[in-house]
Every structure is written in structure tokens, then in C-alpha cells.
Design a protein around this motif. Sequence first.
Motif, PDB file in Angstrom:
ATOM      1  N   THR A 133     -20.116  25.941  56.407  1.00 49.25           N
ATOM      2  CA  THR A 133     -19.002  25.978  57.359  1.00 49.25           C
ATOM      3  C   THR A 133     -17.748  25.327  56.784  1.00 49.25           C
ATOM      4  O   THR A 133     -16.635  25.850  56.932  1.00 49.25           O
ATOM      5  CB  THR A 133     -19.402  25.257  58.655  1.00 49.25           C
ATOM      6  OG1 THR A 133     -20.584  25.858  59.178  1.00 49.25           O
ATOM      7  CG2 THR A 133     -18.272  25.326  59.681  1.00 49.25           C
ATOM      8  N   ARG A 134     -17.914  24.197  56.129  1.00 46.63           N
ATOM      9  CA  ARG A 134     -16.761  23.446  55.608  1.00 46.63           C
ATOM     10  C   ARG A 134     -16.028  24.215  54.511  1.00 46.63           C
ATOM     11  O   ARG A 134     -14.845  23.992  54.286  1.00 46.63           O
ATOM     12  CB  ARG A 134     -17.198  22.085  55.066  1.00 46.63           C
ATOM     13  CG  ARG A 134     -17.768  21.147  56.118  1.00 46.63           C
ATOM     14  CD  ARG A 134     -18.100  19.795  55.531  1.00 46.63           C
ATOM     15  NE  ARG A 134     -16.917  18.954  55.414  1.00 46.63           N
ATOM     16  CZ  ARG A 134     -16.620  18.185  54.373  1.00 46.63           C
ATOM     17  NH1 ARG A 134     -17.432  18.197  53.325  1.00 46.63           N
ATOM     18  NH2 ARG A 134     -15.539  17.441  54.358  1.00 46.63           N
ATOM     19  N   HIS A 135     -16.742  25.104  53.810  1.00 45.63           N
ATOM     20  CA  HIS A 135     -16.120  25.787  52.662  1.00 45.63           C
ATOM     21  C   HIS A 135     -16.074  27.303  52.851  1.00 45.63           C
ATOM     22  O   HIS A 135     -15.912  28.044  51.862  1.00 45.63           O
ATOM     23  CB  HIS A 135     -16.873  25.412  51.388  1.00 45.63           C
ATOM     24  CG  HIS A 135     -16.902  23.928  51.143  1.00 45.63           C
ATOM     25  ND1 HIS A 135     -15.796  23.224  50.746  1.00 45.63           N
ATOM     26  CD2 HIS A 135     -17.902  23.020  51.298  1.00 45.63           C
ATOM     27  CE1 HIS A 135     -16.106  21.937  50.639  1.00 45.63           C
ATOM     28  NE2 HIS A 135     -17.368  21.790  50.975  1.00 45.63           N
ATOM     29  N   ASN A 136     -16.216  27.757  54.111  1.00 43.32           N
ATOM     30  CA  ASN A 136     -16.053  29.179  54.446  1.00 43.32           C
ATOM     31  C   ASN A 136     -16.919  30.089  53.589  1.00 43.32           C
ATOM     32  O   ASN A 136     -16.486  31.165  53.150  1.00 43.32           O
ATOM     33  CB  ASN A 136     -14.580  29.586  54.311  1.00 43.32           C
ATOM     34  CG  ASN A 136     -13.674  28.810  55.242  1.00 43.32           C
ATOM     35  OD1 ASN A 136     -14.010  28.597  56.409  1.00 43.32           O
ATOM     36  ND2 ASN A 136     -12.529  28.368  54.726  1.00 43.32           N
TER      37      ASN A 136
END
Length: 655
Positions: free
Chosen positions: A72-75
Motif C-alpha cells: 500500500t505504501r509504495h503503490n
Amino acid sequence: MKLIKAHVTNFRSVEDSEPFGIEQVTCLVGKNEAGKSALLLALAALNPHPSTPVVFDKERDYPRRHLTAYETRHNGRDAVAVETEWALDADDINAVAAVLGDGIMTSQTITVRRTYNSAGTIWTLDVDQKRVIDNLLASKGFDDAQLSALKIATSPAELAKKIEAIPELTEPQTKLVVWLKQQSTFLGAVRSCLEPHFPTFMYFSNYDRMEGAVQFELLQQLKASNQLQQDEYSGARLFLEFMEYAGVPLEDILKVTTYETFNAKLQGASNNITDQILEYWTQNPDLEVRVDVSPGKTGDRPPYNAGTVGRARIYNHLHRVDTPFSERSAGFVWFFSFLVKFAQVKASGRPVVLLLDEPGLTLHGKAQGDLLRYFDEKLAPYHQIIYSTHSPFMVAPDKLLSARVVEDVVDTSGPRRTSKGTKVRSDVLSKDPDTLFPLQGALGYEITQSLFVGKHTLLVEGASDILYLQALSDALKARKRSGLDPRWTLCPTGGIGNVKAFVSLFGGNKLDIAVLADQTKPDTKKIEELRRSQILQSGRVFTISDFTDKEESDIEDLFDPMLFASILNGCYNLTGTSKLTATSLDEADQATARLVKKAEAVFRVLPETVPMFDHFTPSAWLIRNLEILDGTGEEVESSLRRAEKLFQTLNGLLV
């Protein structure tokens, strides 16, 4: 190619270090657990040296508290762990020009970064691709119409296809097609020119120490099974690196059957390392490194009781005894291991950035200074160095601008403490005294050493002595008489009892030191002991009594009582019945001849509106009111005669 900036993110405690500059020698300063090792390991994994194969492991290295939110944090992409900026030099530009022609690079810097789960590095280059194509097509025999059609190509593959469509290609044109088919992109072609110049990163920690003995058959088995690179065998690897440096690799050792076959090489390597030790290990100049390779003895503990065993030993010429390498001090073992490691680096001739984690931690402060000298003289001319420390002796005081402060920053503004992770900054605005301590210590040590700014130093008891002597010297020089020679540097010690400590601390500066002390009955024994001691040259300890003909004297006794009374009157604004005279000063305490004690007695009975007497205030007043020494009365003349006699004696010591 020179590293000029680094930015570590998403690695252990370093969520975002923020970009920080890199010098030829960069010192990362911070307390334990600040994240200094994490920064170095992240850099080491960018392009690791074969001997220190550091890699990024998401489960081990990604900040644990964010691991479950990685995607999630790095797409959905891989997180960047380290990004670096490099300045290109003339050799780099020429390497590109030799293959692709001039004018290719539109910027003198490139960016190289690495992500998790990546097989290699990612480069960002500013390249004029149109100029690349123009240079490649030039002088290849294409006509104007062909060039017009070819120059619209956007990739090597497209350009190769367009050239192949031309009938009857010449040999240069055919060779160009072959070369183009080997390139994925024009940026990739530029990168392939620069990659031989891209340094690897070698990580070396304080705990990397060479083993004192190894069994070569066992090492061969570990090497064959790829276990030798494990951390537990780092000491054995260093021993093998020493043997390779000697020109005797593991395979050769196990092939030979006689000791003399490679004894000469071992001795040569031992002598070479010994010479370096003697040059940079000033703690003990009587050591010699010796290496022996021989069959294991059955009485030794396994695995040294069989097979071929290599042993490093240290011979002490002073005590005429040799001891196993492993029984030497931890500092010596580390320093030797360090020299072995980087003798190999220098011999390889490849560009390497050295990452040193807490180097010299077990070394004495003076030996840490020797290590910094080794950095500057032997390593920095060839390699960039980034090292971490929390020792003030590993911070070069003349290169504080090359230090970077490392902190594990905690936000305390909210209801609970929140970690911001490890940050790196080039300023020293940290509020944490533990973080700043190494910098403060380095700067404080340098300032303390520079107290003696001259070759000739006169130790006096306090700051008031300096002011009184300066005032008397200026008055004498104004009359064209002998004042204190400007080559003398005056330094306060705080009392006769501190002189020995001062001389011991700073005697290593090769200074010419003399002492001028007050003479009191309690100090008589200390003065005689100082005169008999060997820490000062004979005839360089003086007391004020030597120039006043009094049994006891302070610096104030150089002055005539009437003149000293005038100084006190002016300093403390004594008027009327409080105004002092030579007579009133003398009668205040007839049990002593010391003017200071008489003044103290007077001030005890003066009105409470008069400040209490102290040693410094009158001297400070005098230096601001030198006209009081301009008179021609006997009180001034007698004072100047005593001072002149003192100055002539001191000046006579100067060579």
C-alpha cells in the motif's frame, strides 16, 4: 566518479534520512543506536564489493512497523532503499566520448538508486539522444536523404532496422548495425561506458578481526560449499586475504609439499605489513609480524591438530618474545586486520568507496589519531571514505565541516512519543548532548591543545598575573626599556600545584616552558619539588620573591606599596577616610609582607558599600588605566625596576 550526495529511505531505523552531502572523507557522528550502521549498510548494498556482499532483504531490512503495509505504501512498486548522486570527472566524460562521441552528457551529475527485490541499480542520466544518433551516423558514408530518415529513430533497435533497409551496406555501416543490436537503449549505451568507473562499496566493521590461526583444508571445504562468506568466518576470510596479498592463495598452499616453496612470499608480505604497522602504529615501535605455515601438531586442539595450519605471530624486539596474534591487544588486532583488508583494496586498482563502521573503537585515543592520519595519507587519495563514530578522537577537529550528525529523532509534541527514524544533517543544531558530545570533545581537545599558541610558554598562576605583567611590560617598552619578549606566550595554570599536570599534558608539543609562581610559605615545598623534578629544564622555575627580595611575594609585590595603594584607590573609587596610603596599607596587617594580604585586611574594615577585594579586579583596572604608570616618582620607578629585572631574566632564556 565521485559520490556527492546520499539519501537512505525505508531501511531499518532509517525511514527517511533526508539527503546529505558526502565529502572525500565523511564522518557520521552519533550516539549508540542512532542508526549509523544502518546508513552504512544501506550504502553498502547499492553496489557491494565482492568481499562484502551486502543485499537488501525486505523481511529483514524494511522498517518492521510498516512491513504489512509495504504494498500500500509504495503503490505496488518496490520501495527505494538508497539513492545517490555522483559527479562525473574528465575520465568519465572521455569514456563516453570514446564510444559515442562528444557532447553526449547534458549534466555533469548522475543519479543511481536501488530498490528492494532488484537485481541491480537504476541509473538516471541526462543524455542528448539526438546528439548520440548524430555522432553514431557521422562519417559512416550515409547520404543526406538517408541521414534524414535515420535521425528520426528513437531507439537502437529502430535505428538498426532502418539502416538494414538500406541496400548494399558498407563495412562501417554493417558494424554499426551489429553494435546497435547489442544495445537496449541509448541511455543503456551511455551507462555501459560509465559502469567500469562506478565504484563498489566495501563495508568493514569494528568486529572484523583476522583469526590468529586457520586450518586450510577446512577453509577449502567451507569455500567449496559457499559457507566462507558467512559472518562467523569473517576472521578466517581476512587470513586468506592476507595470504592472497602475500601472493600465496589457498589453492597454492594446499598444492605445495615444502615450506620453503612459499616462505619467501610470506616473509615479504609480513615485512610489508610490518612497515605499515610501524608507520601508523605509534603505540609500540618494537613489533614485527611473522606468519608460519606448517603441519598441525597432534597435541593442539582441533582443527589445528591435523592438516595444514597457518599461524600469525607477533614478535616483540624489546622483550625478545613472540606471542600468538590472537593474544595481542584488541586494538592492535583490529588495526592489523584493517591494514590487511585495505592493502588488498589498493592492490586491486578498482574504484571503491570504503564504509567503515566504528573504526578503531578499541584503539587508544592517540592511536585513533594515527588511524585518521592513515585515512588521509593512504586511503583518501584513492578512495572516498565514509565512517561512523562516537569517539571524539575519531573526529578531525580541522575538518568538522565533513562531519554529519546522525540522530534517531523522536517527536514528543503529541500525547505519545513518535519515532521519525534516523535523520542525517550537516549542521550541529541537535539538542541532544549525547549526539553532540564527540564534536564537542574534538573541538574542546583542539582548543585545549592550542592554549599554547607559541613555542615559548610562561606558566603563571592566574589571569591577573597576565594582566599585571602585560601592563608593566607596556610601560617599560613605552620608555624604550626591556619589556617581556613577545615570543613568550602567557598561560594561567590555576596555581603552583597544577604546573606538573600542565607540563605533562602539553609537554608533547615540544614547547619551551618556564614557570613564574607566587612565593608563600605553604607553597615552598611544592616549588622546591618542581625545581628538582625532571619535567622542566633546570633553571626555569622562578618565584616573584626572586625579584622583590621578600621572603613571601605575590605578583602584586612587584609594585611599590604607594603605587599599589593608588591602583586600589582608582579601581574601587576609594576617597575620604577610605582612601589608602602606603602607611595605612602596611599597618592593616603587620604580620605579613604580602601586599595582597594587607589589602584583604584593609577591605575587611571598609564600609559595606565598598566591594570586596579580589585579585583580578585591580589588574583589569590597571590594563585600562596605564597612565598611572607614566609618572616619574620613586614609587613608579622602583616598580618598573623590579619588573624589568624579571623580564630580562625571562628573555634571557630564549634561544
